[in-house]
Design an enzyme around this catalytic site. Structure first.
Site, short mmCIF file in Angstrom:
data_model
loop_
_atom_site.label_atom_id
_atom_site.label_comp_id
_atom_site.label_asym_id
_atom_site.label_seq_id
_atom_site.Cartn_x
_atom_site.Cartn_y
_atom_site.Cartn_z
N GLY A 46 42.87 67.39 23.98
CA GLY A 46 43.97 67.71 23.08
C GLY A 46 45.16 66.82 23.38
O GLY A 46 45.36 66.38 24.53
N GLN A 51 53.71 64.04 23.37
CA GLN A 51 53.24 63.38 24.58
C GLN A 51 53.22 61.86 24.46
O GLN A 51 53.17 61.16 25.47
CB GLN A 51 51.84 63.88 24.94
N CYS A 92 46.40 68.56 32.07
CA CYS A 92 47.23 67.97 31.02
C CYS A 92 47.30 66.46 31.21
O CYS A 92 47.49 65.99 32.34
CB CYS A 92 48.62 68.58 31.08
N LEU A 93 47.18 65.73 30.11
CA LEU A 93 47.30 64.27 30.19
C LEU A 93 48.69 63.84 30.64
O LEU A 93 48.85 62.74 31.17
CB LEU A 93 46.96 63.64 28.84
N HIS A 134 48.49 75.52 24.43
CA HIS A 134 48.95 74.48 25.36
C HIS A 134 49.64 73.35 24.59
O HIS A 134 50.73 72.90 24.96
CB HIS A 134 47.74 73.95 26.15
N GLU A 135 49.00 72.91 23.50
CA GLU A 135 49.56 71.79 22.73
C GLU A 135 50.81 72.21 21.95
O GLU A 135 51.75 71.42 21.83
CB GLU A 135 48.50 71.20 21.80
N HIS A 138 53.76 71.88 24.05
CA HIS A 138 54.30 70.51 24.08
C HIS A 138 55.28 70.29 22.93
O HIS A 138 56.33 69.67 23.11
CB HIS A 138 53.19 69.47 23.99
#
Length: 168
Positions: A46, A51, A92-93, A134-135, A138
C-alpha cells in the site's frame, strides 16, 4: 513510468494533511501509475500519495497473495462496522525495517472513487481493513509509530535519523 521518492520518518512532510482530489484527470492517472511502480519497486502492498510528497487523498494498494488485483482509492472514507479491535503486525515504506503490532478495527466500510473517478463502496475485513486504515492515516498526517509508546517511537526515530546521516 517513474519511481518516486518515498519520504521517511521523521520527515515533517509526512505530517501534512492531504487535500481531496477534485477531478480525476490525466495528471492524477499518471500519478497513480507512478505510485504503483514506486510501491512495487519498494516491495510494498500500500502507498498513500502523502508518502511521495503529493498531498492529495489517493491510495494505491496491491495485497498480493490475499487479493492480487491492484486497487485505487481516491478521497477514501471509512466507517467502522465493528468496534472490536484486531492486532496486526504493521510495517511501512516510510518507516523502513520496523514492524510493530497495532490494534485496529477489524471490519470497516470503505467509500471512495476508483482510478476513473467512479464512486464505489466495499466492506473490508482482515488485511484490506488494516491496510486502508493505515494508508488513510497517512492522508491525515499520521504514522503507525504514533500508536506506539513515546519510548519506542523515539528509538525508531533515532535509528532512522542515524541511517539517514550515513546514507543521505
Amino acid at each position: 513510468m517513474a519511481i518516486l521518492n518515498i519520504l521517511e520518518f521523521p520527515d515533517p512532510r509526512l505530517r501534512t494533511v492531504a487535500k481531496p482530489v477534485s477531478k480525476v484527470d490525466a495528471t492524477i492517472k499518471t500519478l497513480i501509475k507512478d505510485m504503483f511502480d514506486t510501491m512495487a519497486s519498494a516491495n510494498g502492498i500500500g502507498l498513500a500519495a502523502s508518502q511521495v510528497d503529493v498531498h492529495l487523498r489517493i491510495i494505491v494498494m496491491d495485497l498480493g497473495e490475499t487479493d492480487s488485483r491492484p486497487r485505487v482509492f481516491i478521497n477514501p472514507q471509512i466507517e467502522v462496522l465493528d468496534q472490536d479491535l484486531s492486532p496486526y503486525d504493521e510495517g511501512c515504506l516510510s518507516v523502513p525495517g520496523f514492524y510493530e503490532t497495532i490494534d485496529r478495527p477489524a471490519h470497516v466500510m470503505i467509500r471512495a472513487l476508483d482510478g476513473d473517478g467512479n464512486p464505489f463502496e466495499e466492506e473490508a475485513r482482515g488485511l484490506l481493513a488494516v491496510c486502508i486504515q493505515h494508508e488513510i492515516d497517512h492522508l491525515e498526517g499520521k504514522l503507525f509509530v504514533d500508536y506506539l509508546s513515546p519510548f519506542k517511537r523515539q528509538r525508531i526515530r533515532k535509528k532512522l535519523e542515524k541511517l539517514h546521516k550515513q546514507n543521505p
